[in-house]
Design a protein around this motif. Sequence first.
Motif, PDB file in Angstrom:
ATOM      1  N   HIS A  39       0.819  -1.216   0.000  1.00  0.00           N
ATOM      2  CA  HIS A  39       0.000   0.000   0.000  1.00  0.00           C
ATOM      3  C   HIS A  39       0.854   1.268   0.000  1.00  0.00           C
ATOM      4  O   HIS A  39       0.439   2.284  -0.557  1.00  0.00           O
ATOM      5  CB  HIS A  39      -1.024  -0.048   1.133  1.00  0.00           C
ATOM      6  N   ALA A  40       2.035   1.199   0.574  1.00  0.00           N
ATOM      7  CA  ALA A  40       2.958   2.331   0.463  1.00  0.00           C
ATOM      8  C   ALA A  40       3.388   2.496  -0.998  1.00  0.00           C
ATOM      9  O   ALA A  40       3.490   3.616  -1.508  1.00  0.00           O
ATOM     10  CB  ALA A  40       4.172   2.115   1.359  1.00  0.00           C
ATOM     11  N   TRP A  41       3.589   1.370  -1.698  1.00  0.00           N
ATOM     12  CA  TRP A  41       3.931   1.422  -3.119  1.00  0.00           C
ATOM     13  C   TRP A  41       2.770   1.999  -3.930  1.00  0.00           C
ATOM     14  O   TRP A  41       2.980   2.790  -4.847  1.00  0.00           O
ATOM     15  CB  TRP A  41       4.326   0.037  -3.613  1.00  0.00           C
ATOM     16  N   PHE A  42       1.530   1.610  -3.576  1.00  0.00           N
ATOM     17  CA  PHE A  42       0.364   2.185  -4.256  1.00  0.00           C
ATOM     18  C   PHE A  42       0.339   3.700  -4.069  1.00  0.00           C
ATOM     19  O   PHE A  42       0.021   4.442  -4.995  1.00  0.00           O
ATOM     20  CB  PHE A  42      -0.952   1.595  -3.730  1.00  0.00           C
ATOM     21  N   LEU A  43       0.665   4.163  -2.855  1.00  0.00           N
ATOM     22  CA  LEU A  43       0.725   5.607  -2.594  1.00  0.00           C
ATOM     23  C   LEU A  43       1.711   6.264  -3.550  1.00  0.00           C
ATOM     24  O   LEU A  43       1.401   7.274  -4.191  1.00  0.00           O
ATOM     25  CB  LEU A  43       1.142   5.872  -1.146  1.00  0.00           C
ATOM     26  N   ILE A  44       2.896   5.700  -3.678  1.00  0.00           N
ATOM     27  CA  ILE A  44       3.926   6.276  -4.553  1.00  0.00           C
ATOM     28  C   ILE A  44       3.457   6.274  -6.006  1.00  0.00           C
ATOM     29  O   ILE A  44       3.580   7.280  -6.706  1.00  0.00           O
ATOM     30  CB  ILE A  44       5.252   5.502  -4.387  1.00  0.00           C
ATOM     31  N   LEU A  45       2.903   5.138  -6.443  1.00  0.00           N
ATOM     32  CA  LEU A  45       2.419   5.052  -7.825  1.00  0.00           C
ATOM     33  C   LEU A  45       1.334   6.079  -8.113  1.00  0.00           C
ATOM     34  O   LEU A  45       1.364   6.759  -9.145  1.00  0.00           O
ATOM     35  CB  LEU A  45       1.866   3.654  -8.105  1.00  0.00           C
ATOM     36  N   GLU A  46       0.380   6.190  -7.216  1.00  0.00           N
ATOM     37  CA  GLU A  46      -0.783   7.040  -7.470  1.00  0.00           C
ATOM     38  C   GLU A  46      -0.509   8.521  -7.220  1.00  0.00           C
ATOM     39  O   GLU A  46      -1.051   9.373  -7.928  1.00  0.00           O
ATOM     40  CB  GLU A  46      -1.964   6.565  -6.634  1.00  0.00           C
ATOM     41  N   MET A  47       0.340   8.832  -6.262  1.00  0.00           N
ATOM     42  CA  MET A  47       0.585  10.238  -5.952  1.00  0.00           C
ATOM     43  C   MET A  47       1.721  10.855  -6.765  1.00  0.00           C
ATOM     44  O   MET A  47       1.680  12.049  -7.062  1.00  0.00           O
ATOM     45  CB  MET A  47       0.869  10.415  -4.461  1.00  0.00           C
ATOM     46  N   LEU A  83       3.757   8.864  -9.442  1.00  0.00           N
ATOM     47  CA  LEU A  83       4.133   8.233 -10.700  1.00  0.00           C
ATOM     48  C   LEU A  83       2.966   8.012 -11.654  1.00  0.00           C
ATOM     49  O   LEU A  83       3.103   7.340 -12.667  1.00  0.00           O
ATOM     50  CB  LEU A  83       4.827   6.887 -10.418  1.00  0.00           C
ATOM     51  N   TRP A  84       1.805   8.549 -11.318  1.00  0.00           N
ATOM     52  CA  TRP A  84       0.587   8.332 -12.095  1.00  0.00           C
ATOM     53  C   TRP A  84       0.760   8.684 -13.578  1.00  0.00           C
ATOM     54  O   TRP A  84       0.316   7.949 -14.451  1.00  0.00           O
ATOM     55  CB  TRP A  84      -0.547   9.157 -11.481  1.00  0.00           C
ATOM     56  N   THR A  85       1.408   9.803 -13.861  1.00  0.00           N
ATOM     57  CA  THR A  85       1.560  10.257 -15.250  1.00  0.00           C
ATOM     58  C   THR A  85       2.907   9.847 -15.862  1.00  0.00           C
ATOM     59  O   THR A  85       3.180  10.177 -17.012  1.00  0.00           O
ATOM     60  CB  THR A  85       1.421  11.791 -15.345  1.00  0.00           C
ATOM     61  N   THR A  89       1.431   0.465 -15.384  1.00  0.00           N
ATOM     62  CA  THR A  89       0.822  -0.265 -14.268  1.00  0.00           C
ATOM     63  C   THR A  89      -0.690  -0.209 -14.323  1.00  0.00           C
ATOM     64  O   THR A  89      -1.366  -1.222 -14.137  1.00  0.00           O
ATOM     65  CB  THR A  89       1.323   0.305 -12.926  1.00  0.00           C
ATOM     66  N   PHE A  90      -1.223   0.972 -14.568  1.00  0.00           N
ATOM     67  CA  PHE A  90      -2.675   1.157 -14.551  1.00  0.00           C
ATOM     68  C   PHE A  90      -3.300   1.141 -15.944  1.00  0.00           C
ATOM     69  O   PHE A  90      -4.500   1.373 -16.085  1.00  0.00           O
ATOM     70  CB  PHE A  90      -3.028   2.446 -13.803  1.00  0.00           C
ATOM     71  N   ARG A  91      -2.460   0.889 -16.963  1.00  0.00           N
ATOM     72  CA  ARG A  91      -2.934   0.807 -18.349  1.00  0.00           C
ATOM     73  C   ARG A  91      -3.705   2.066 -18.760  1.00  0.00           C
ATOM     74  O   ARG A  91      -4.853   2.003 -19.201  1.00  0.00           O
ATOM     75  CB  ARG A  91      -3.768  -0.451 -18.550  1.00  0.00           C
ATOM     76  N   LEU A  92      -3.037   3.203 -18.591  1.00  0.00           N
ATOM     77  CA  LEU A  92      -3.652   4.503 -18.850  1.00  0.00           C
ATOM     78  C   LEU A  92      -3.079   5.142 -20.101  1.00  0.00           C
ATOM     79  O   LEU A  92      -1.921   4.907 -20.446  1.00  0.00           O
ATOM     80  CB  LEU A  92      -3.393   5.449 -17.674  1.00  0.00           C
ATOM     81  N   THR A  93      -3.858   5.979 -20.719  1.00  0.00           N
ATOM     82  CA  THR A  93      -3.321   6.851 -21.756  1.00  0.00           C
ATOM     83  C   THR A  93      -2.774   8.096 -21.053  1.00  0.00           C
ATOM     84  O   THR A  93      -3.260   8.467 -19.966  1.00  0.00           O
ATOM     85  CB  THR A  93      -4.413   7.273 -22.759  1.00  0.00           C
ATOM     86  N   ARG A 127      -8.772  -8.165 -11.170  1.00  0.00           N
ATOM     87  CA  ARG A 127      -7.437  -8.513 -10.675  1.00  0.00           C
ATOM     88  C   ARG A 127      -7.072  -7.739  -9.409  1.00  0.00           C
ATOM     89  O   ARG A 127      -6.168  -8.145  -8.678  1.00  0.00           O
ATOM     90  CB  ARG A 127      -6.396  -8.357 -11.783  1.00  0.00           C
ATOM     91  N   ILE A 128      -7.776  -6.662  -9.130  1.00  0.00           N
ATOM     92  CA  ILE A 128      -7.532  -5.913  -7.892  1.00  0.00           C
ATOM     93  C   ILE A 128      -7.773  -6.810  -6.682  1.00  0.00           C
ATOM     94  O   ILE A 128      -7.078  -6.704  -5.674  1.00  0.00           O
ATOM     95  CB  ILE A 128      -8.397  -4.631  -7.830  1.00  0.00           C
ATOM     96  N   PHE A 129      -8.738  -7.714  -6.799  1.00  0.00           N
ATOM     97  CA  PHE A 129      -8.993  -8.634  -5.687  1.00  0.00           C
ATOM     98  C   PHE A 129      -7.731  -9.418  -5.341  1.00  0.00           C
ATOM     99  O   PHE A 129      -7.364  -9.549  -4.171  1.00  0.00           O
ATOM    100  CB  PHE A 129     -10.139  -9.604  -6.017  1.00  0.00           C
ATOM    101  N   PHE A 130      -7.053  -9.924  -6.348  1.00  0.00           N
ATOM    102  CA  PHE A 130      -5.882 -10.775  -6.114  1.00  0.00           C
ATOM    103  C   PHE A 130      -4.649  -9.973  -5.717  1.00  0.00           C
ATOM    104  O   PHE A 130      -3.795 -10.480  -4.989  1.00  0.00           O
ATOM    105  CB  PHE A 130      -5.608 -11.626  -7.355  1.00  0.00           C
TER     106      PHE A 130
END
Length: 116
Positions: free
Chosen positions: A16-24, A26-28, A35-39, A97-100
């Motif tokens: 969850h700390a990694w999710f924080l880093i990714l989302e806050m 590294l999102w763009t 990771t999030f398959r975003l444009t 896949r979020i469940f897993f």
Amino acid sequence: MTLPATILVVLVALLHAWFLILEMFLWTKPIGLRTFRLTPEFAERSQALAKNQGLYNGFLSAGLVYGLCVHSREIVLLFLAFVVIAGVYGAATVNKRIFFIQAFPAIIAAALVAWR
């Protein structure tokens, strides 16, 4: 709490700390986009939402670490329950896949914490 339970709780907290880093942060960036398959366009438009989501993931991580630091099985189980609920909701509304990735490790950790 047993050593395997503690190790798995630490791993969930680190996840969850990694999710924080990714989302806050590294999102763009390329890793966030992959990771999030975003444009890039969608990532730019949704960046504020991602930062908010990342902050909540940070709270989940902090709660788990706090519970471990004060040796409170109850606090650890509470925050693991929050993780499971978030993972189940994410799987139901965004991607299965979020469940897993999120909920399943927390379920196993909770079982180990609850088991004496």
